[in-house]
Design an enzyme around this catalytic site. Structure first.
Site: not given
Length: 340
Positions: A261, A246, A259
């Site tokens: 989420k 990412d 990352d």
């Protein structure tokens, strides 16, 4: 004479016994103990010993063998010998080793000791975005999905059945489709923030479906700087797996694989993110062993953003924690290859 007088009174008037004991002369000379002792001792007949009637000659050898041992003839060695004859040798039991303490068979270090770190060029401020090569190699996501523990599979299936009961099969498919769509839009909006400027991207996302997620990560974005890679493909050259990172940037001064989420429920602890830390560790190892990247990463960050706009939870992973999850990732990778 006094004894005869006492017996006569006892025979004539039993009730006068109490009066007799009240006489001072009798209390001093003849205490009541003299009545009870003689009667008790001589009233019982002496029982005979039943062992006297046993034929001692007949059982002489048996009695001698029993009483000749002062201690038991059994010892730990003789007991073990008898057990081996009856049940066989004892099986050696080794306690199961926890997954976190096992060492991978093909252990590769998280940090690449042979990688040459080049100095960053001052004019290159555009984040790297390497296209993911669709080779016949497993992705990090695929490996993690195919090596879920039985407990994870159970709870995932339980959640799926619950959602199908509430939404119906078609409604559940639409729900999951929207979740993936929101995740993609959220990542695209973040990419626009890092490439075009935070203000323009925020105004662009105010009225769309990811406005809540962008509001959620505002505080985290303030701590992020020096973005080096965005939605960039990575390839671990020795372990042969792929992934799509990412973001790689500095968080509070530490270079991290980040990352992003999304979640509708709060996840205030790193353990609430399930396999996301393993995914981050896998990406860190891939970057460090990928020749396309002229830097190495030692830390990770899992950011959980919320749809309702509540402040996101950033979960920082220091080098020690990343090493722990890297070992767990290697075990999952071995399990995947054993199955395939």
């Amino acid at each position: 004479l006094v004894r005869m007088q006492f017996l006569q009174l006892l025979a004539r008037k039993p009730g006068s016994l109490e009066v007799l004991f009240q006489i001072p002369f009798c209390q001093k000379q003849f205490p009541c103990l003299c009545l009870s002792t003689s009667a008790c001792v001589y009233s019982k007949k002496k029982k005979g010993n039943s062992y006297d009637q046993v034929d001692q000659e007949k059982y002489k050898n048996l009695v001698h063998s029993v009483i000749s041992y002062k201690t038991s003839a059994q010892t730990p060695e003789t007991i073990l010998e008898e057990d081996n004859l009856l049940y066989g040798p004892p099986a050696k039991h080794t306690p199961p080793i926890k997954a976190g303490t096992r060492t991978p068979k093909n252990w590769v270090p998280l940090i690449n000791p042979s990688k040459r770190i080049l100095p960053a060029s001052s004019d290159s401020k555009v984040p790297m975005k390497i296209r993911l090569q669709r080779a016949k190699l497993p992705s990090v996501t695929r490996i993690l999905q195919q090596t879920l523990s039985p407990q994870q599979v159970f709870y995932l299936e339980k959640w799926k059945q619950k959602m199908i009961e509430e939404l119906g099969k078609e409604g559940f498919e639409e729900y999951t489709k929207n979740l993936f769509l929101q995740g993609e839009l959220f990542h695209s909006a973040l990419e626009s923030i890092f490439l075009s400027g935070e203000t323009a991207a925020r105004e662009q996302g105010e009225d769309d479906v990811v406005a809540g997620y962008l509001s959620s990560v505002e505080g985290v974005l303030e701590d992020i700087s020096e973005v080096k890679a965005l939605e960039s493909g990575v390839h671990h050259e020795s372990l042969q797996y792929l992934g799509l990172v990412d973001c790689v940037a500095k968080y509070q001064g530490q270079l991290c694989v980040i990352d992003w989420k999304t979640s509708e429920k709060p996840k205030p602890f790193l353990q609430n993110t399930y396999d996301n830390p393993l995914q981050v560790a896998a990406y860190i190892g891939a970057i460090n062993h990928d020749a396309n990247y002229n830097f190495q990463v030692r830390c990770g960050l899992v950011v959980v953003a919320y749809k309702d706009g509540s402040p996101a939870h950033p979960h920082f992973m220091d080098p020690d924690l990343c090493s722990q999850y890297w070992n767990k990732w290697l075990l999952r990778l071995e399990e995947y290859r054993d199955k395939n």
